[in-house]
Design an enzyme around this catalytic site. Sequence first.
Site, PDB file in Angstrom:
ATOM      1  N   ASP A 196       0.853  -1.184   0.000  1.00 57.95           N
ATOM      2  CA  ASP A 196       0.000   0.000   0.000  1.00 57.95           C
ATOM      3  C   ASP A 196       0.882   1.225   0.000  1.00 57.95           C
ATOM      4  O   ASP A 196       2.054   1.140   0.329  1.00 57.95           O
ATOM      5  CB  ASP A 196      -0.809   0.073   1.306  1.00 57.95           C
ATOM      6  CG  ASP A 196      -1.930  -0.924   1.350  1.00 57.95           C
ATOM      7  OD1 ASP A 196      -2.251  -1.453   0.290  1.00 57.95           O
ATOM      8  OD2 ASP A 196      -2.456  -1.156   2.447  1.00 57.95           O
ATOM      9  N   ASP A 240      -9.634  -6.708   1.541  1.00 58.59           N
ATOM     10  CA  ASP A 240      -8.287  -7.154   1.177  1.00 58.59           C
ATOM     11  C   ASP A 240      -8.053  -8.608   1.576  1.00 58.59           C
ATOM     12  O   ASP A 240      -7.068  -9.226   1.164  1.00 58.59           O
ATOM     13  CB  ASP A 240      -7.227  -6.292   1.885  1.00 58.59           C
ATOM     14  CG  ASP A 240      -7.140  -4.894   1.287  1.00 58.59           C
ATOM     15  OD1 ASP A 240      -7.487  -4.757   0.102  1.00 58.59           O
ATOM     16  OD2 ASP A 240      -6.725  -3.971   1.994  1.00 58.59           O
TER      17      ASP A 240
END
Length: 907
Positions: free
Chosen positions: A350, A646
Amino acid sequence: MAEDNPHPQNPEVPDLTPAGLAGIAGSAHAMPPAAVCRALDTSEAGLSGAEAARRLRVFGPNALPEGHRRSVLARILTQFNNALIWFMLAGAAAAAALGHSVDAGVILAVVLVNALVGFIQEGKAEDALAAIRGMVAPRASVLRDGARVSLPMESLVPGDIVLIEAGDRVPADLRLIRARSLTLDEAILTGESVTSSKSIATVAEEAAAGDRKGMAFSGTLVATGQGTGVVTATGTDTQIGRISAMLGAVTELETPLLRQINAFGRRFSLVAFGGALALFLFAVFLRGFDWQAALMAVVALAVGLVPEGLPAVITITLAIGVRRMAARHAVIRRLPAVETLGATSVICSDKTGTLTRNEMTVRRVVTAGGALMVEGAGYDPGEYRLTASGAQQALIRAGLLCNDAHLGPGWTVGGDPMEGALVTLALKARLEPGPERARTPRLDAIPFDAQHRFMATLHEADSGRVALVKGAPERILAMCDRQEGASGPEPLAHDLWQRRIDEAAMEGERVLGYAMRQMPPGATDIDFPDVETGLVFLGITGFIDPPRDEAMRAIAECRSAGIAVKMITGDHAATARAIAAQLGLAGDPRVLTGQDLDRLSEADFPEAVRETEVFARTSPEHKLRIVRALQAMGRVVAMTGDGVNDAPALKQADVGISMGIKGTEAAKEASEMVLMDDNFASIVAAVHEGRTVHDNIRKVIGWTIPTNGGEALAVILAILFGFAMPMTPVQILWINLILAGTLGLVLAFEPSEPGVMKRPPRRADAGLLTPFLVWRICFVSVLFTALALTLFFQAQASGRDLETARTMVVNLLVVLEIFYLFNVRYLHMTSFTLTGVKGTGPVLGAIAIVVLAQFAFTYLPVMNAIFGSRPLSLSEGMLIVAIGAGSLVLLEIEKHLLRDRFGCGGP
Ligand code: ATP
């Protein structure tokens, strides 16, 4: 604070007792929320800290009993549940039956020492795992004294008001008092995998657990939406606590590698047993040995050959890796990840908070009338005061109201850092958050979610009811048909805004758009259709979020370690590209957006993924596809994630990594590793430790097997060629006894070799026994045998008796193993460095024990009697040490010549 929210204890409500509580908990689903709150003597502002502490004493902590932990006896017994150990016990029995009590005693001692070392170390490994599991203990958002706080799940008490949102595990049984698009995955309770949607409705008293709409049960997972509930039951009183009181974690120490080693051990024992039998028959029938002497010899030999301590030492090596990783903020949730981390060849990360600091500051405010640059950094507005136009002021106010964050003491942010920056911006524009928010109360909200990329709120303003929206700028632009101009709404200049957005994004700024809409006077709630069209665009803000310095260094380290780094972000492509360039991800990073990915054909997808460093405006499904594509190319993928969506990608990745700070419970549970500091650099540190663990396991094997082989081969040759045995059976066992738990074990504690992150990742499918290791095992076995036999014959030829010659051989083998240890400590470089020669604490300690034991073996009369050893002269001792030192020189030369050819276990 407590004064503002007086505790609602009502003198008419009798003190809550466990029995009284059970009654309320049992029928809470059939009572209106307000009635449940009253019965529990609480209010929507939550309990006071003092009352919560009192209830905690009455009702106990909100925890289920620890999962079954193996008893001491069970743990001792598992030490013996090992083919190699059975084999040795059979040998001891045979020796005892033949009246060789010394041999039987020594074999038993070897077994016991091994079991003891294994038992103690595995216990420590389990403790270490349990301790780090505590580090990621789940927390819950609770209202206490009227303020939202994050508390360990265990401290919840009946009557607490708990806030839940997507990705959370429900921390206790709750009666919902508010629910917005709330759906729960209740599979853990009902076994049904479809999520059930929740509301605050009351249902019939006799409704089954699955039908109790107004309840959120402990242990279930929030799939979507948000909710607030009052705790009706905690700990073992919850539904899940009653169904099974054993949800606690069971420590699992088995990993693929250990299974491989155990299987190897079983095969090895079979071969050793077969070989021993053949050798026994050969000795008795062809060489005319006495059958009892021959049996003892082959038993000792097989015992010497069998690497019985290996599984325990490898478990310990893994556990040490886990501990070292935890010290570097990477908490391992599943042991096999320690091995996999070392082989990682791609890290998908990320951006926000992992590669950047997640310390946001608004740098520009742009409205139709023009741009305003904002000074200062961080959340402290300092002395900066803005002179903003009316339109700019309206945008800044929208940013403050359509916002869930607050600034705490010391200018810390409670809530989303980007929203925190908007509060700071408001302060710079002389808007006081408290009074502003009180003057324009919020009536309803559509919370932000990563899929929709915007958030909306409904307010009661001076001008009537208004909806305020903020989110990804292109998303907001698409909702608008007008913009706020100097004299009110005017037509939207779409292209101009697009240019302004790109301009800010190309500087690495995170851009957010704002819009508003007048709502009908009676509007009390807000939903998607209200904000999808017809909004007035207010403008944009650009935020800076500096890259983390340590992330830049870690990315450079990845490059030298042959590990590809890919950024996968929900942010704008231009912002992501600029940040990637600042981080040094690539000179000119290649970027694909989620839409680009969707347009690619299946055939082109893998190649595009391979070549791209930055994926922008992606959704969680893209992460899953990216992992799969990389894995299909044989990559070992580490992937970060924090949201509930996720979870599939985290599960699919070889190493799923979740965020300890901003990650949801769902993400943590799907992951192999949790980053306590959300920091990219900690991933790289964990890979570093993972590589070290793998090296150390190879060192343990590379040391253990040839040293066993060397002693066995000398005896086998003696039997085959019919010369006197260079060691008696009990001497072979002695060598085993003193080495078990000393020299082999210290390799588990080895620090990283310099340059671990300078070589490419190892191939995922490469076995432990690399060609170099196999060569090593053969070469060292033969070398040790040759040296031992040469010394044995020379000693006898120069007139020494058989006992002295054997004592010299035993000492030589031990000395060779000590020197070999120094050689093996560095697989990838020479051992002749200052640190290499100095050794480490464990190395020196183990050597001291072995040397003392050898002195006892050689010089103590009682040992001479038991083991048939003889005292040696100083010159004999020096000769032995000299041969050992010579062998080290030889092995160093061999390592230098061959390690490049064999790649020395590299890729
Ligand atoms: P990553 O953490 O993967 O690097 P990200 O944090 O940028 O990505 P998200 O949190 O999914 O990704 O946000 C995606 C986009 O949604 C942001 O770029 C921003 O435009 C918008 N956004 C983020 N947070 C908010 C918020 N609190 N309110 C409104 N819009 C938001």
